[in-house]
Each structure stands twice: as structure tokens, then as C-alpha cells.
Write an enzyme that holds these catalytic residues in place. Sequence first.
Site, PDB file in Angstrom:
ATOM      1  N   TYR A 189       0.735  -1.141   0.242  1.00 49.19           N
ATOM      2  CA  TYR A 189       0.618   0.189  -0.677  1.00 49.19           C
ATOM      3  C   TYR A 189       1.228   1.436   0.307  1.00 49.19           C
ATOM      4  O   TYR A 189       0.446   2.469  -1.346  1.00 49.19           O
ATOM      5  CB  TYR A 189      -0.841  -0.450   0.984  1.00 49.19           C
ATOM      6  CG  TYR A 189      -2.739  -0.748   0.597  1.00 49.19           C
ATOM      7  CD1 TYR A 189      -3.496  -0.227   0.478  1.00 49.19           C
ATOM      8  CD2 TYR A 189      -2.405  -1.987   0.923  1.00 49.19           C
ATOM      9  CE1 TYR A 189      -4.608  -0.994   0.317  1.00 49.19           C
ATOM     10  CE2 TYR A 189      -3.751  -2.993   0.889  1.00 49.19           C
ATOM     11  CZ  TYR A 189      -4.773  -2.541   0.716  1.00 49.19           C
ATOM     12  OH  TYR A 189      -5.807  -2.808   0.454  1.00 49.19           O
ATOM     13  N   GLU A 244      -8.613  -6.469   4.910  1.00 51.86           N
ATOM     14  CA  GLU A 244      -8.199  -7.898   4.443  1.00 51.86           C
ATOM     15  C   GLU A 244      -7.603  -8.485   5.260  1.00 51.86           C
ATOM     16  O   GLU A 244      -7.815 -10.190   5.113  1.00 51.86           O
ATOM     17  CB  GLU A 244      -6.976  -7.356   3.277  1.00 51.86           C
ATOM     18  CG  GLU A 244      -8.110  -6.646   1.790  1.00 51.86           C
ATOM     19  CD  GLU A 244      -7.218  -6.093   1.274  1.00 51.86           C
ATOM     20  OE1 GLU A 244      -5.191  -5.720   1.307  1.00 51.86           O
ATOM     21  OE2 GLU A 244      -7.487  -4.634   0.917  1.00 51.86           O
TER      22      GLU A 244
END
Length: 398
Positions: free
Chosen positions: A102, A144
Amino acid sequence: MLSAASAEVVRATLPAVRDHAVEITSAFYPSLFAAHPELLDLFNEGNQAGGQQRVALASAVVAFAGHLVDRDAAGPGAAPFDAVAERIAHKHVSLGIRPEQYPVVGRHLLGAVAAVLGDAVTPRVAAAWDEVYQLLARRLVDAEARLYRRGGIDPGALWRRWRVAKRRDEAVDAVSFTLVPDDGGAVPDFTPGQYVSVAVDLPGGHRQPRQYSLSQAPGGDALRITVRRVRGVGGAPDGAVSGHLHDHVHPDHVLLVGPPAGEHTLEPGTSPVLLVSAGIGITPMASMLDHLARTQPTRHVVLVHGERSPDRHPLRAEVDRLASALTHVEQRTWYERGPGGGLVDVDAIPLPPGATAHLCGPVPFMRHVRAGLLRRGVPAARIRYEVFGPGMLDNALD
């Protein structure tokens, strides 16, 4: 929660970011892939070439920013972000996305914002949009992580070798592959309606993943996917992965397959079920129907399918066989070529009181069906749907 100072800046700059979002993401992807070519293996090359991926990312970022500051600020037709976030999280889990990826994406995305908007991106503006991205990343990473824990999935060892036990032609350009674990291990459980990622190594050594719905009920000793060959139209390329599977994968070949994922699933209960599909969208419906035939044969089920022609209707004989095992089932089929051609006539669909509708097919088809069901009084909360590809980020089907 976005800080008050950043919310003020984002609210003021969101229209400019929205207006230039596709331009921003068009700058983002080349920058990201130039610095991290290994990430190419996570993205659909066809969607990249056609520009759909850029539109999808732009839509997601704008939707989240609008979700943080003001639903109306996101613009007309903006979608509630909760369902979009759940959809993205499942997709990321199916691909093994990891938290450390990310910051890399964020750095290049914010760099693209600065490159496109130029002097308008002051340090204050950059800090505000960085805060937006960090909140988005944290939300997705947490979602997630829950999915990884729930499924006992190690994102660093996502891909498992599965052997093709059976290949079956289902219709024109549609083939089913029955898969068994190559290591002889257990077949994972899943919920009817979920999908798996399949990764193939294409000529030149480039790996590409795609998502395919599981087309049989859980609980067996194998998994099955049914794949339609994607033929390019309007200058778009043919589907590289679907073409590879159709042309080169046969019994005893080995495929890399990820864990089951996907939030559009058949929920437990006894209320009527309406399964509406078009084209290869029949695959998750076949899984749901198979499960219902095995576990709830007395549940009221309405089956609706739209197809270009009878010879392109995948899993038709199987769906008919499963339907015959139900005690209360109604079926409707429309073909574009032949008597009664055209889109599904929503007004002609049997609609039992209290039914939950499940839709899967091209976005225009689902938009048409959803609008018709809403018009007939079905609450939006009881209309669920599956969207693949970049359209998965479009929650506004009205």
C-alpha cells in the site's frame, strides 16, 4: 475519521480531483510499473490496455473521498463506499495483496496527483490527500486481514497447484474445468457465489491472474470453474487468459489457483430466491442452485437467464437437471436471436413476496434488471449482484 482541517481541503479540491481523476490514474500506472514491474503480475493487461482499470481506480478514490467528507461532494451517481470496500477487499485477498504494497501505491498515486494538478497541489493539499489515502489503505488492510484470518490464508503463499481432472465443453466459447489439489490435500470450503483467482504464465514468461466464479456447490472433492473465451470487440484485444485456458489447458495440466473469495453469496434462510443471470454470469447462479438442490429442495426458487442464442447458453442442461430436483421452481429464459429476443423482460419475471434477488452479468444488463425490480417494489437491500473486472468498483447500478 478525516481530520477537520483535511476535510475542509478535500471538500474544496474534490471537484478538481474528480474532473482529472482518469488523467491522474493514467499518470499513476506507468510510474508505478516502471518502478515496480513485478506488480504487473497483479493487474489485468486487457483492462490496462483498454483504459478500464484507470477509470476503476479513479472511481474508487473519488468515492472514498466523497464518503469521508460529504456524499454529495462525490458527484452525481456516487455510490455508498461500504459495499465497494468489501468488494475491493475480497478481490485483493484473492490476489494475495499485502500491507507493505500500500505505501508503494500511495507514493506513486499522490505523485501522479501532483504531476497532473501542478501548482494547485500545495503542501496543505498534498497532506490532506495523503491522509485520505492512508485512511483508505488502513480500511482495506484491516478488512483484508480479517478475511485472511477467517480463511486461514497466508498471502505470501497464496497460489496452490491444482490439476485439471476434467475438461468439458459447455457451449460455444464456454468450457468447464474440474480441478483437484495436485498435492492431494483438502479442498477448501466456500460459500455458493464465490470465485477463485487463476494465474497462468503466458508466452514470454508474464504471469496474469483472472477471477472465475465457482460453478458447482461446495462440499465436494473438487472445484469447478466455467470460462467463457473473451473475444475482443471494437479493436480491443482478445482475452489472453481465457484464450490460453481454452487453447492450451487440458486434463492433467496444472493451474495455480488462489483461495475462494467474494462477498456476493447465497445467505442462509428460507425466503424465496430469485437468480437472474446473463451470459457467463450464470456460473455463480449454478453454484447457488446446486447448493439449494442439495440442501433446500423445497425452497422457492425463480431462475432467469438471458443469452445471445441457445448454442451459447452455458450449463443449460445442468441447470435444468438441478431445477428438476426442486419442488417449487419457476424458470424464464430469453434469447436475443429467436422468438422473444432482446433483454430480459423484468415485468414478466415471477416475483414471490419477500424474494432476495441475485444478479450476475454485464453491467448494462444488471442495471436494467435492478431498475425493473426496484420499480416493481423490491427493496434495494434485497437486490444483490456480482460484478467482475473494473466494473466491480461501480456500486451505482441505478
